[in-house]
Design a protein around this motif. Structure first.
Motif, PDB file in Angstrom:
ATOM      1  N   ASN A   1       0.864  -1.193   0.000  1.00  0.00           N
ATOM      2  CA  ASN A   1       0.000   0.000   0.000  1.00  0.00           C
ATOM      3  C   ASN A   1       0.890   1.229   0.000  1.00  0.00           C
ATOM      4  OD1 ASN A   1      -2.652  -1.145   0.067  1.00  0.00           O
ATOM      5  ND2 ASN A   1      -2.158  -1.866   2.107  1.00  0.00           N
ATOM      6  N   SER A   2       0.955   1.888  -1.139  1.00  0.00           N
ATOM      7  CA  SER A   2       1.690   3.150  -1.227  1.00  0.00           C
ATOM      8  C   SER A   2       0.677   4.228  -1.577  1.00  0.00           C
ATOM      9  CB  SER A   2       2.835   3.036  -2.238  1.00  0.00           C
ATOM     10  OG  SER A   2       2.365   3.022  -3.556  1.00  0.00           O
ATOM     11  N   VAL A   3       0.920   5.002  -2.592  1.00  0.00           N
ATOM     12  CA  VAL A   3      -0.059   6.007  -3.027  1.00  0.00           C
ATOM     13  C   VAL A   3      -1.373   5.314  -3.389  1.00  0.00           C
ATOM     14  CG1 VAL A   3      -0.536   7.800  -4.745  1.00  0.00           C
ATOM     15  CG2 VAL A   3       1.781   7.497  -3.860  1.00  0.00           C
ATOM     16  N   PHE A   4      -1.255   4.108  -3.973  1.00  0.00           N
ATOM     17  CA  PHE A   4      -2.390   3.252  -4.284  1.00  0.00           C
ATOM     18  C   PHE A   4      -1.895   1.817  -4.121  1.00  0.00           C
ATOM     19  CE2 PHE A   4      -0.699   5.522  -7.971  1.00  0.00           C
ATOM     20  CZ  PHE A   4       0.072   4.533  -8.540  1.00  0.00           C
ATOM     21  N   PRO A   5      -2.806   0.849  -3.958  1.00  0.00           N
ATOM     22  CA  PRO A   5      -2.374  -0.539  -3.767  1.00  0.00           C
ATOM     23  C   PRO A   5      -1.610  -1.055  -4.986  1.00  0.00           C
ATOM     24  CG  PRO A   5      -4.721  -0.295  -3.292  1.00  0.00           C
ATOM     25  CD  PRO A   5      -4.257   0.982  -3.903  1.00  0.00           C
ATOM     26  N   LEU A   6      -0.542  -1.793  -4.705  1.00  0.00           N
ATOM     27  CA  LEU A   6       0.291  -2.375  -5.760  1.00  0.00           C
ATOM     28  C   LEU A   6       0.491  -3.850  -5.500  1.00  0.00           C
ATOM     29  CD1 LEU A   6       3.207   0.234  -5.873  1.00  0.00           C
ATOM     30  CD2 LEU A   6       1.362   0.003  -7.541  1.00  0.00           C
ATOM     31  N   LEU A   7       0.549  -4.620  -6.567  1.00  0.00           N
ATOM     32  CA  LEU A   7       1.020  -5.995  -6.503  1.00  0.00           C
ATOM     33  C   LEU A   7       2.470  -5.937  -6.953  1.00  0.00           C
ATOM     34  CD1 LEU A   7       0.835  -9.046  -6.232  1.00  0.00           C
ATOM     35  CD2 LEU A   7      -0.166  -9.124  -8.519  1.00  0.00           C
ATOM     36  N   ALA A   8       3.389  -6.152  -6.015  1.00  0.00           N
ATOM     37  CA  ALA A   8       4.816  -6.104  -6.313  1.00  0.00           C
ATOM     38  C   ALA A   8       5.304  -7.522  -6.570  1.00  0.00           C
ATOM     39  CB  ALA A   8       5.586  -5.475  -5.163  1.00  0.00           C
ATOM     40  N   ILE A   9       5.795  -7.783  -7.775  1.00  0.00           N
ATOM     41  CA  ILE A   9       6.327  -9.090  -8.152  1.00  0.00           C
ATOM     42  C   ILE A   9       7.833  -8.921  -8.320  1.00  0.00           C
ATOM     43  CG2 ILE A   9       6.319 -10.949  -9.849  1.00  0.00           C
ATOM     44  CD1 ILE A   9       3.508  -9.929 -10.709  1.00  0.00           C
ATOM     45  N   THR A  10       8.598  -9.611  -7.473  1.00  0.00           N
ATOM     46  CA  THR A  10      10.053  -9.572  -7.579  1.00  0.00           C
ATOM     47  C   THR A  10      10.501 -10.884  -8.203  1.00  0.00           C
ATOM     48  OG1 THR A  10      10.189  -8.164  -5.628  1.00  0.00           O
ATOM     49  CG2 THR A  10      12.221  -9.248  -6.333  1.00  0.00           C
ATOM     50  N   THR A  11      11.137 -10.781  -9.358  1.00  0.00           N
ATOM     51  CA  THR A  11      11.562 -11.978 -10.096  1.00  0.00           C
ATOM     52  C   THR A  11      12.830 -12.557  -9.490  1.00  0.00           C
ATOM     53  OG1 THR A  11      12.939 -10.772 -11.664  1.00  0.00           O
ATOM     54  CG2 THR A  11      10.592 -11.025 -12.228  1.00  0.00           C
ATOM     55  N   VAL A  12      13.146 -13.772  -9.892  1.00  0.00           N
ATOM     56  CA  VAL A  12      14.348 -14.428  -9.396  1.00  0.00           C
ATOM     57  C   VAL A  12      15.600 -13.630  -9.765  1.00  0.00           C
ATOM     58  CG1 VAL A  12      14.736 -15.960 -11.366  1.00  0.00           C
ATOM     59  CG2 VAL A  12      15.388 -16.709  -9.086  1.00  0.00           C
ATOM     60  N   GLY A  13      15.544 -12.851 -10.832  1.00  0.00           N
ATOM     61  CA  GLY A  13      16.665 -12.004 -11.237  1.00  0.00           C
ATOM     62  C   GLY A  13      16.762 -10.703 -10.464  1.00  0.00           C
ATOM     63  N   GLY A  14      15.779 -10.426  -9.592  1.00  0.00           N
ATOM     64  CA  GLY A  14      15.820  -9.237  -8.764  1.00  0.00           C
ATOM     65  C   GLY A  14      15.027  -8.056  -9.287  1.00  0.00           C
ATOM     66  N   ARG A  15      14.431  -8.184 -10.457  1.00  0.00           N
ATOM     67  CA  ARG A  15      13.616  -7.099 -11.001  1.00  0.00           C
ATOM     68  C   ARG A  15      12.260  -7.098 -10.303  1.00  0.00           C
ATOM     69  NH1 ARG A  15      10.469  -7.034 -16.498  1.00  0.00           N
ATOM     70  NH2 ARG A  15       9.685  -4.914 -16.433  1.00  0.00           N
ATOM     71  N   THR A  16      11.756  -5.904  -9.959  1.00  0.00           N
ATOM     72  CA  THR A  16      10.437  -5.784  -9.344  1.00  0.00           C
ATOM     73  C   THR A  16       9.491  -5.106 -10.315  1.00  0.00           C
ATOM     74  OG1 THR A  16      11.343  -5.693  -7.108  1.00  0.00           O
ATOM     75  CG2 THR A  16       9.116  -4.849  -7.401  1.00  0.00           C
TER      76      THR A  16
END
Length: 142
Positions: free
Chosen positions: A75-90
């Motif tokens: 929950n930041s400015v609006f709700p986010l689904l944060a997906i962090t990949t095995v390579g480290g990219r979000t």
């Protein structure tokens, strides 16, 4: 033996993914703080396909490999689904329907191979317990 994957293979597979996806819909990727980029997303197994337009396999614009990724709702400015990949990219995704983010997270987590493997193990364990209980009932009745 080296396995080389041609990016065109994903383009050729896109119609199958669209037709047989477990979840699909419009989400917005959030970049640079609050800049939103809408796209059509399609979950097929542990792959998340990104298309420029709804149900158009020729508009494939990206692919995210989800196995070993981490998902959480932020929950930041609006709700986010944060997906962090095995390579480290979000990758940060949002929706006009915040409840939809939870549905996407659940679908992603439930379609990872490791999760499916655990479900199979649980089912096999339950089956063995039921077989054992059935055998004990049979011996009691004799």
């Amino acid at each position: 033996m080296n396995f080389v994957l041609d990016p065109l293979d994903f383009q050729r597979f896109a119609p199958v993914a669209l037709k047989n996806s477990t979840k699909k819909g419009v989400l917005e990727e959030v970049r640079r703080g609050s800049e939103k980029f809408p796209a059509f997303y399609c979950l097929f197994g542990n792959l998340l396909f990104t298309f420029e337009s709804d149900n158009d396999a020729n508009s494939l614009s990206g692919l995210i490999f989800l196995e070993s990724s981490k998902c959480k709702i932020v929950n930041s400015v609006f709700p986010l689904l944060a997906i962090t990949t095995v390579g480290g990219r979000t990758i940060n995704l949002t929706s006009s329907q915040p409840s939809e983010l939870q549905e996407w997270m659940d679908a992603i987590e439930n379609h990872k191979f490791i999760q499916l493997s655990r479900k199979v193990d649980d089912i096999e364990s339950t089956l063995l317990q039921l077989q054992h209980a059935s055998e004990q009932q049979t011996h009691v009745q004799i």
